[in-house]
Design a protein around this motif. Structure first.
Motif, PDB file in Angstrom:
ATOM      1  N   PHE A  14       0.828  -1.201   0.000  1.00  0.00           N
ATOM      2  CA  PHE A  14       0.000   0.000   0.000  1.00  0.00           C
ATOM      3  C   PHE A  14       0.866   1.256   0.000  1.00  0.00           C
ATOM      4  N   VAL A  15       2.169   1.091   0.213  1.00  0.00           N
ATOM      5  CA  VAL A  15       3.089   2.221   0.246  1.00  0.00           C
ATOM      6  C   VAL A  15       3.119   2.898  -1.122  1.00  0.00           C
ATOM      7  N   GLY A  16       3.045   4.217  -1.110  1.00  0.00           N
ATOM      8  CA  GLY A  16       3.032   4.985  -2.345  1.00  0.00           C
ATOM      9  C   GLY A  16       1.649   5.133  -2.949  1.00  0.00           C
ATOM     10  N   LYS A  17       0.618   4.732  -2.197  1.00  0.00           N
ATOM     11  CA  LYS A  17      -0.750   4.792  -2.704  1.00  0.00           C
ATOM     12  C   LYS A  17      -1.634   5.615  -1.774  1.00  0.00           C
ATOM     13  N   GLU A  18      -2.769   6.058  -2.330  1.00  0.00           N
ATOM     14  CA  GLU A  18      -3.757   6.800  -1.559  1.00  0.00           C
ATOM     15  C   GLU A  18      -5.079   6.053  -1.576  1.00  0.00           C
ATOM     16  N   PHE A  21       0.080   6.866   1.904  1.00  0.00           N
ATOM     17  CA  PHE A  21       1.333   6.379   2.478  1.00  0.00           C
ATOM     18  C   PHE A  21       2.489   6.823   1.594  1.00  0.00           C
ATOM     19  N   ASP A  22       3.386   7.602   2.163  1.00  0.00           N
ATOM     20  CA  ASP A  22       4.560   8.105   1.448  1.00  0.00           C
ATOM     21  C   ASP A  22       5.430   6.943   0.999  1.00  0.00           C
ATOM     22  N   GLY A  23       5.912   7.003  -0.224  1.00  0.00           N
ATOM     23  CA  GLY A  23       6.742   5.936  -0.759  1.00  0.00           C
ATOM     24  C   GLY A  23       8.198   6.014  -0.336  1.00  0.00           C
ATOM     25  N   LYS A  24       8.634   7.145   0.229  1.00  0.00           N
ATOM     26  CA  LYS A  24      10.038   7.324   0.608  1.00  0.00           C
ATOM     27  C   LYS A  24      10.283   7.117   2.103  1.00  0.00           C
ATOM     28  N   GLU A  25       9.307   7.443   2.919  1.00  0.00           N
ATOM     29  CA  GLU A  25       9.433   7.342   4.370  1.00  0.00           C
ATOM     30  C   GLU A  25       8.199   6.627   4.918  1.00  0.00           C
ATOM     31  N   ASN A  26       8.268   6.188   6.131  1.00  0.00           N
ATOM     32  CA  ASN A  26       7.101   5.564   6.774  1.00  0.00           C
ATOM     33  C   ASN A  26       6.197   6.656   7.336  1.00  0.00           C
ATOM     34  N   ASN A  34     -10.007  18.660   8.131  1.00  0.00           N
ATOM     35  CA  ASN A  34      -8.596  19.010   8.235  1.00  0.00           C
ATOM     36  C   ASN A  34      -7.698  18.008   7.535  1.00  0.00           C
ATOM     37  N   ASN A  35      -6.482  18.439   7.272  1.00  0.00           N
ATOM     38  CA  ASN A  35      -5.432  17.553   6.778  1.00  0.00           C
ATOM     39  C   ASN A  35      -4.680  17.006   7.984  1.00  0.00           C
ATOM     40  N   TYR A  36      -4.219  15.769   7.902  1.00  0.00           N
ATOM     41  CA  TYR A  36      -3.493  15.152   9.006  1.00  0.00           C
ATOM     42  C   TYR A  36      -2.279  14.418   8.463  1.00  0.00           C
ATOM     43  N   PHE A  37      -1.368  14.075   9.370  1.00  0.00           N
ATOM     44  CA  PHE A  37      -0.111  13.430   8.961  1.00  0.00           C
ATOM     45  C   PHE A  37       0.547  12.810  10.181  1.00  0.00           C
ATOM     46  N   GLY A  38       1.450  11.874   9.952  1.00  0.00           N
ATOM     47  CA  GLY A  38       2.198  11.238  11.031  1.00  0.00           C
ATOM     48  C   GLY A  38       3.079  10.139  10.472  1.00  0.00           C
ATOM     49  N   SER A  39       3.599   9.305  11.360  1.00  0.00           N
ATOM     50  CA  SER A  39       4.455   8.196  10.938  1.00  0.00           C
ATOM     51  C   SER A  39       3.828   6.878  11.376  1.00  0.00           C
ATOM     52  N   TYR A  40       4.269   5.808  10.739  1.00  0.00           N
ATOM     53  CA  TYR A  40       3.757   4.478  11.076  1.00  0.00           C
ATOM     54  C   TYR A  40       4.902   3.487  11.038  1.00  0.00           C
ATOM     55  N   THR A  41       4.688   2.332  11.691  1.00  0.00           N
ATOM     56  CA  THR A  41       5.640   1.227  11.637  1.00  0.00           C
ATOM     57  C   THR A  41       4.892  -0.036  11.224  1.00  0.00           C
ATOM     58  N   LEU A  42       5.624  -0.920  10.552  1.00  0.00           N
ATOM     59  CA  LEU A  42       5.064  -2.190  10.092  1.00  0.00           C
ATOM     60  C   LEU A  42       5.827  -3.350  10.698  1.00  0.00           C
ATOM     61  N   ASP A  43       5.100  -4.439  10.971  1.00  0.00           N
ATOM     62  CA  ASP A  43       5.690  -5.699  11.391  1.00  0.00           C
ATOM     63  C   ASP A  43       4.764  -6.799  10.890  1.00  0.00           C
ATOM     64  N   GLY A  44       5.067  -7.313   9.688  1.00  0.00           N
ATOM     65  CA  GLY A  44       4.174  -8.299   9.070  1.00  0.00           C
ATOM     66  C   GLY A  44       2.866  -7.644   8.699  1.00  0.00           C
ATOM     67  N   THR A 103       1.267   0.145  13.178  1.00  0.00           N
ATOM     68  CA  THR A 103       1.092   1.054  14.309  1.00  0.00           C
ATOM     69  C   THR A 103       1.210   2.474  13.785  1.00  0.00           C
ATOM     70  N   PHE A 104       0.157   3.251  13.998  1.00  0.00           N
ATOM     71  CA  PHE A 104       0.171   4.653  13.607  1.00  0.00           C
ATOM     72  C   PHE A 104       0.659   5.476  14.790  1.00  0.00           C
ATOM     73  N   GLY A 105       1.647   6.325  14.544  1.00  0.00           N
ATOM     74  CA  GLY A 105       2.115   7.239  15.571  1.00  0.00           C
ATOM     75  C   GLY A 105       1.113   8.374  15.739  1.00  0.00           C
ATOM     76  N   PRO A 106       1.367   9.264  16.692  1.00  0.00           N
ATOM     77  CA  PRO A 106       0.464  10.406  16.892  1.00  0.00           C
ATOM     78  C   PRO A 106       0.328  11.221  15.607  1.00  0.00           C
ATOM     79  N   ALA A 107      -0.890  11.651  15.335  1.00  0.00           N
ATOM     80  CA  ALA A 107      -1.153  12.426  14.116  1.00  0.00           C
ATOM     81  C   ALA A 107      -1.172  13.914  14.439  1.00  0.00           C
ATOM     82  N   GLY A 108      -0.528  14.675  13.588  1.00  0.00           N
ATOM     83  CA  GLY A 108      -0.665  16.121  13.623  1.00  0.00           C
ATOM     84  C   GLY A 108      -1.766  16.493  12.640  1.00  0.00           C
TER      85      GLY A 108
END
Length: 133
Positions: free
Chosen positions: A25-29, A45-50, A59-69, A73-78
């Motif tokens: 799903f990375v690099g897709k909307e 999901f940004d294709g260059k960074e998580n 509103n528009n929102y943004f943040g970081s995520y981590t994958l494990d299989g 996990t979505f980090g806090p959203a701004g």
């Protein structure tokens, strides 16, 4: 004969490397299906960074995520801080409160399903690729 064998082996190795991975799903909307109050809720999901981003009804929102299989996990959203109609504000608040509870994802073709710890699921449909800036 060895050239033919090398060509076949190379083709098989290339095919093995290009199979769909859990994070495809990375690099897709995506757009949330059946959003409350017909809100426009998107997730990219940004294709260059998580990093994730989107529109959360108003509103528009943004943040970081981590994958494990299949776990995500979505980090806090701004988010931006604009106001709007109450039903859209409520839909936005519920969505943004759901993201930190997401534990798993499932990708089925162009459908992305996020599952929360309480069993709640949100289904998104792919709308395109992330534009590179």
């Amino acid at each position: 004969m060895s050239k033919l064998f090398s060509l076949i082996l190379g083709t098989l190795l290339f095919a093995a490397c290009t199979t769909e991975t859990p994070d495809s799903f990375v690099g897709k909307e995506y757009k949330l299906q059946n959003a409350p109050a017909n809100a426009e809720i998107t997730l990219g999901f940004d294709g260059k960074e998580n990093r994730f981003f989107g529109k959360s009804a108003i509103n528009n929102y943004f943040g970081s995520y981590t994958l494990d299989g299949d776990k995500i996990t979505f980090g806090p959203a701004g988010a931006t801080m604009m106001a709007g109609p109450q039903e859209l504000m409520t839909a936005e608040q519920e969505y943004l409160q759901f993201l930190p509870t997401v534990k798993h994802f499932k990708l089925d073709g162009e459908k992305l399903t996020l599952s929360g710890a309480d069993g709640k699921e949100l289904v998104f449909e792919e709308t395109g690729t992330v534009s590179e800036n």
